[in-house]
Design an enzyme around this catalytic site. Structure first.
Site, PDB file in Angstrom:
ATOM      1  N   LYS A  47       0.866  -1.180   0.000  1.00 37.10           N
ATOM      2  CA  LYS A  47       0.000   0.000   0.000  1.00 37.10           C
ATOM      3  C   LYS A  47       0.902   1.229   0.000  1.00 37.10           C
ATOM      4  O   LYS A  47       1.469   1.598   1.031  1.00 37.10           O
ATOM      5  CB  LYS A  47      -0.931   0.000   1.207  1.00 37.10           C
ATOM      6  CG  LYS A  47      -1.977   1.094   1.160  1.00 37.10           C
ATOM      7  CD  LYS A  47      -2.943   0.973   2.330  1.00 37.10           C
ATOM      8  CE  LYS A  47      -4.051   2.004   2.197  1.00 37.10           C
ATOM      9  NZ  LYS A  47      -3.533   3.380   2.202  1.00 37.10           N
ATOM     10  N   LYS A 290      -3.458  -2.159   7.540  1.00 40.10           N
ATOM     11  CA  LYS A 290      -2.667  -0.979   7.869  1.00 40.10           C
ATOM     12  C   LYS A 290      -1.675  -1.308   8.990  1.00 40.10           C
ATOM     13  O   LYS A 290      -2.050  -1.884  10.016  1.00 40.10           O
ATOM     14  CB  LYS A 290      -3.571   0.167   8.323  1.00 40.10           C
ATOM     15  CG  LYS A 290      -4.570   0.622   7.259  1.00 40.10           C
ATOM     16  CD  LYS A 290      -3.900   1.301   6.094  1.00 40.10           C
ATOM     17  CE  LYS A 290      -3.337   2.647   6.462  1.00 40.10           C
ATOM     18  NZ  LYS A 290      -4.375   3.676   6.707  1.00 40.10           N
ATOM     19  N   CYS A 384      -4.812  36.088  26.497  1.00 38.38           N
ATOM     20  CA  CYS A 384      -4.340  35.808  25.137  1.00 38.38           C
ATOM     21  C   CYS A 384      -2.887  36.243  24.978  1.00 38.38           C
ATOM     22  O   CYS A 384      -2.548  37.404  25.275  1.00 38.38           O
ATOM     23  CB  CYS A 384      -5.223  36.538  24.119  1.00 38.38           C
ATOM     24  SG  CYS A 384      -4.650  36.344  22.406  1.00 38.38           S
ATOM     25  N   CYS A 403     -10.064  33.271  22.898  1.00 40.67           N
ATOM     26  CA  CYS A 403      -9.874  34.717  22.988  1.00 40.67           C
ATOM     27  C   CYS A 403     -11.112  35.375  22.388  1.00 40.67           C
ATOM     28  O   CYS A 403     -11.391  35.182  21.201  1.00 40.67           O
ATOM     29  CB  CYS A 403      -8.614  35.141  22.239  1.00 40.67           C
ATOM     30  SG  CYS A 403      -8.447  36.937  22.086  1.00 40.67           S
TER      31      CYS A 403
END
Length: 464
Positions: A47, A290, A384, A403
């Site tokens: 693959k 996988k 922030c 924020c």
């Protein structure tokens, strides 16, 4: 296949179901055996971790190349094929094999690992950042609009000729010559990168004048037509041999010339493939096993935060650079403060690192036994870091903090402008991250709406 704008409509191209364990693979084999009365011979192939493409030849001549896209609509990259030797412009059958009237093939475009490393060396020599991994680099390279770049060179050359014709100053001519040289060098660089792309064909779609009975003989015929097929595929007759094939390449995956992330197993007989059919999204006659993500150890140097375009404040890990799944990683998102606590990582920890799905860097957790006592916990900021506004959840119960200064927080503005220019929005060429920063810092843009009032004269005042 049919062309729609810059997109290519292709025939249905299904995704594959995945297996991650021996038990899941055995369950698939049992379903196939139950449906056909036995376990049939199957083709095992690597693959490839690349970009899927659909290629059509008519009367032996290349007609179209499209990326897979969503399985039905992909990008038309036919123009670029002329710069990719791995994609033949004509089929060249050997022996008495006739040229098929029509053949549609599916394959994977990739960068060989050695070529990817050379490209990154060239990037560094030019003072540019290296690319992250071969797959994304191959995808980005294939989708480059060489035709537009060539048009830019032609326009710049015409402007230079006009300057010469009207007797422009030497300074104007030198600047124009420099622009032509830069644009031409960029076109040459992209063409050079494209020439290094590889292709492996792994499937046949629509066809006329080409009859094959099995997947493996189909590969033999495609190879005889001059198309690149894998020499690492093999037909086996039982599940034990499938497992042996998978285990061999799990151990030798880095001996392959390109990146791989698993093994694809297909029923070899095309008649049985048709009999087994498809679900709504995947063929029943094939499965992709996988490989688990590679896990490495590296040092967590710091945890910092990033402010996104919606104001969400996200902590991320900064680590000693480590090679994992084919690329060097030094940063990974930690999502939110609760996730940092759940993972139990401290600044200074040795940590386990992997790529989720072999793509996204992920810190798994700390190597607790390596702790020295010098490690320290991460503290989420209360204000922030970009504009100083107090941070807060958008609503009660949110794990994320944001924020709220949406209109003037520099970080949110940068991210929004960058987003507006992205392929999924207005697709503004040349407006990337650095350009967004330059526009804001120069003051010619104060929010994303200002982009639509820019003109050439204003842009020339911005120090890019």
């Amino acid at each position: 296949a049919g062309l729609v704008g810059s997109e290519m409509c292709i025939r249905d191209s299904y995704s594959l179901d995945n297996a991650f364990t021996a038990e899941e693979l055995a369950a698939w084999a049992e379903r196939v055996s139950g449906a056909v009365g036995r376990f049939p011979p199957v083709l095992c192939e690597l693959k490839i971790d690349g970009l899927a493409v659909d290629i059509v030849y008519r009367a032996g001549r290349l007609e179209s190349v499209a990326t897979r896209g969503d399985g039905r609509v992909g990008e038309d990259v036919t123009y670029n094929a002329r710069f990719i030797p791995a994609i033949p412009s004509r089929l060249t059958p050997t022996g008495d094999l006739p040229v098929p009237e029509l053949v549609e093939v599916r394959g994977e475009v990739f960068f060989p690992v050695a070529d990817f490393e050379r490209i990154n060396d060239e990037q560094l020599a030019l003072g540019r950042s290296p690319f992250a991994n071969p797959r994304n680099t191959a995808a980005g390279t294939l989708r480059q609009r060489i035709d537009r770049r060539e048009e830019e060179v032609a326009k710049a050359s015409a402007s230079l000729a006009a300057l010469h014709a009207r007797g422009a100053t030497s300074g104007q001519v030198e600047r124009a010559e420099g622009r032509v040289a830069r644009l031409a060098a960029e076109v040459d660089r992209v063409r050079s990168n494209m020439s290094r792309l590889g292709l492996t064909v792994h499937g046949v779609g629509a066809r006329a004048g080409l009859e094959v009975a099995t997947q493996s003989t189909g590969y033999d015929v495609l190879a005889q037509l001059g198309l690149p097929t894998s020499d690492r595929a093999g037909v086996v007759s039982d599940l034990a041999d499938v497992t042996a094939f998978i285990e061999f390449y799990a151990e030798h995956r880095h001996d392959v010339e390109h990146e791989i992330d698993g093994v694809v197993v297909k029923v070899d007989d095309l008649g049985l493939q048709a009999e087994l059919g498809h679900t709504s999204r995947a063929p029943r006659w094939a499965i992709a096993f996988k490989y688990p993500p590679e896990v490495v150890r590296t040092r967590l140097l710091d945890i910092r935060v990033n402010v996104g375009r919606t104001g969400r404040v996200t902590p991320y890990a900064v680590m000693v650079p480590a090679k994992v799944a084919g690329s060097t990683v030094e940063m990974a998102t930690l999502h939110n403060a609760s996730e940092v606590i759940r993972k139990g990582v401290l600044i200074g920890d040795m940590v386990f690192l992997r790529k989720a799905g072999d793509v996204i860097p992920e810190v798994i957790g700390p190597v607790v036994e390596d702790r020295t006592g010098a490690e320290r916990p991460f503290l989420m900021p209360t204000h922030c870091p970009e504009c100083g506004t107090e941070l807060a959840p958008a609503k009660e119960g949110d794990v994320d903090i944001r924020c709220p200064n949406a209109r003037s927080c520099p970080a949110q503005l940068r991210e929004r402008i960058f987003h507006v220019a992205s392929r999924g929005a207005f697709d503004i060429e040349g407006l990337g991250w650095k350009a967004a920063v330059a526009l804001l810092e120069s003051g010619v843009v104060t929010d994303e709406g200002d982009l639509f009032g820019l003109d050439a004269a204003t842009l020339t005042t911005v120090p890019f």
